[in-house]
Design an enzyme around this catalytic site. Structure first.
Site, PDB file in Angstrom:
ATOM      1  N   ARG A  56       0.827  -1.214   0.000  1.00 51.46           N
ATOM      2  CA  ARG A  56       0.000   0.000   0.000  1.00 51.46           C
ATOM      3  C   ARG A  56       0.862   1.265   0.000  1.00 51.46           C
ATOM      4  NH1 ARG A  56      -2.196  -4.167  -1.269  1.00 51.46           N
ATOM      5  NH2 ARG A  56      -4.119  -4.930  -0.302  1.00 51.46           N
TER       6      ARG A  56
ATOM      7  N   LEU B 208       4.116   5.428   7.197  1.00 50.06           N
ATOM      8  CA  LEU B 208       5.360   4.772   7.599  1.00 50.06           C
ATOM      9  C   LEU B 208       5.253   3.257   7.471  1.00 50.06           C
ATOM     10  CD1 LEU B 208       8.104   4.804   9.231  1.00 50.06           C
ATOM     11  CD2 LEU B 208       6.668   4.726  11.283  1.00 50.06           C
TER      12      LEU B 208
ATOM     13  N   LEU C 181       5.501   0.174   8.951  1.00 51.42           N
ATOM     14  CA  LEU C 181       5.519  -0.137  10.382  1.00 51.42           C
ATOM     15  C   LEU C 181       6.476  -1.281  10.712  1.00 51.42           C
ATOM     16  CD1 LEU C 181       1.694   0.299  10.967  1.00 51.42           C
ATOM     17  CD2 LEU C 181       3.509   1.841  11.734  1.00 51.42           C
TER      18      LEU C 181
ATOM     19  N   GLY D 298       2.240   9.015   7.608  1.00 53.66           N
ATOM     20  CA  GLY D 298       3.327   9.582   6.816  1.00 53.66           C
ATOM     21  C   GLY D 298       2.926   9.870   5.376  1.00 53.66           C
TER      22      GLY D 298
ATOM     23  N   GLU E 197       1.626  13.193   5.604  1.00 53.06           N
ATOM     24  CA  GLU E 197       2.760  14.116   5.780  1.00 53.06           C
ATOM     25  C   GLU E 197       3.431  14.398   4.437  1.00 53.06           C
ATOM     26  OE1 GLU E 197       4.754  13.710   9.918  1.00 53.06           O
ATOM     27  OE2 GLU E 197       4.409  11.655   9.215  1.00 53.06           O
TER      28      GLU E 197
ATOM     29  N   GLU F 175      -1.416   7.459  14.261  1.00 53.11           N
ATOM     30  CA  GLU F 175      -0.195   7.361  15.058  1.00 53.11           C
ATOM     31  C   GLU F 175      -0.495   7.008  16.516  1.00 53.11           C
ATOM     32  OE1 GLU F 175      -0.547   9.379  12.554  1.00 53.11           O
ATOM     33  OE2 GLU F 175       1.357   9.615  11.512  1.00 53.11           O
TER      34      GLU F 175
ATOM     35  N   ARG G  65      -1.056   3.494  17.112  1.00 53.77           N
ATOM     36  CA  ARG G  65       0.154   2.677  16.936  1.00 53.77           C
ATOM     37  C   ARG G  65       1.207   2.984  17.994  1.00 53.77           C
ATOM     38  NH1 ARG G  65      -2.832  -0.027  13.746  1.00 53.77           N
ATOM     39  NH2 ARG G  65      -3.188   0.742  11.647  1.00 53.77           N
TER      40      ARG G  65
END
Ligand code: 1HE
Length: 264
Positions: A32, A70, A72, A115, A118, A138, A141
């Protein structure tokens, strides 16, 4: 189309069209388009290596989603020191987008998460297709934004909305995302890339100093104290108007050789 003359990781592909538009594709759809260290580094390499003939960039994601944020799997072993340097690497890469030479347009569809949001926020123009949705998981997580999100996302949507998203897990769909400020445009499904390319081609025809002023002077003026901002504005305006490109373009308008402003 010619490929960028720089080695990028397999998660990225960059090609340059004849008209000075570079297209950067997040090319890791099986994950993804989650961003790992190699991808962050690749984004930095890509923007640092853009040749002079590139006048604008379009970023889009392969597959059903723009970007799941991000990767993970890459952070589970990080201690605080590694975490700071990891975040700083994202900052370096995304600063090259936001504070680079050329405008960058992001085409958003599917997940625009963490992210990924971002990354989108570091771009200058965002187009959302109806499938786009925005989230900052976030908190869920056990993380915090680290790719410049706490600086750039509040500029788009305000601190209160961002804080709410991080604490409650609230997501925004494309339409409400447009109203909230995540994107400047909502476009029909499947048309985002073409629309972004058309915009990028238009931007590539603008006077370089006007583009510079919009990218570099405007954001600083908007955040300066008003008296300093007004002074910076006058200086930038005088420099732009004094440039040969402005003189040519103004003469063309006055001699009825330049297009008028029209409503779409
Ligand atoms: C991933 C990632 C990822 C997918 N890192 N591997 N971001 C998130 O918390 C978002 C996490 N991802 C998701 O919630 C979902 O994957 C999606 C909503 C984006 C897409 O769902 P779906 O059903 O289309 O795909 P999937 O089956 O969940 O994922 C397909 C594969 O991609 C799967 O791997 P596989 O080996 O099992 O096939 C997933 O594990 C993998 N994948 N997203 C790693 N993010 C600078 S700090 C920024 C901090 C953040 O960004 S926090 C937010 C992180």
């Amino acid at each position: 189309m010619t490929p960028l003359a720089a080695a990028l990781p397999p998660s990225l592909a960059c090609a340059i069209a004849e008209d000075g538009v570079a297209i950067l594709r997040l090319a890791r759809p099986h994950k993804r388009n989650a961003i790992d260290d190699a991808t962050v580094e690749g984004i930095a390499v890509c923007f640092a290596a853009l040749p002079e003939r590139v006048r604008s960039v379009v970023i889009h994601g392969e597959g059903e989603h723009f970007c799941a944020g991000l990767d993970l799997s890459a952070v589970t072993e990080n201690d605080a020191t590694a975490g700071v340097f990891h975040s700083r690497a994202w900052h370096r890469a995304f600063d090259l987008i936001e504070s680079g030479r050329v405008p960058v347009i992001a085409v958003l569809h599917g997940a625009v998460i963490g992210g990924g949001l971002e990354l989108a926020a570091a771009c200058h123009i965002r187009l959302a297709e109806p499938s786009a949705y925005f989230a900052l998981p976030e908190g869920q997580r056990g993380l915090f934004v680290g790719g410049g999100g706490s600086v750039r996302v509040p500029r788009l949507i305000g601190t209160a909305r961002m804080l709410d998203m991080m604490l409650t897990g609230r997501t925004y769909g494309a339409e409400e995302g447009l109203a909230a400020g995540f994107a400047q445009y909502l476009v029909a499904a499947g048309t985002g890339l073409d629309r972004a390319m058309a915009m990028a081609r238009h931007i590539a025809t603008l006077a370089p100093l006007s583009v510079f002023a919009a990218l570099h002077a405007l954001p600083r003026i908007a955040e300066a104290d008003p008296r300093t901002g007004l002074l910076m504005e006058s200086l930038m305006a005088a420099i732009a108007a004094g440039d040969g490109e402005a003189k040519l373009r103004l003469r063309a308008f006055l001699e009825k050789r330049a297009p008028k402003v029209t409503r779409e």
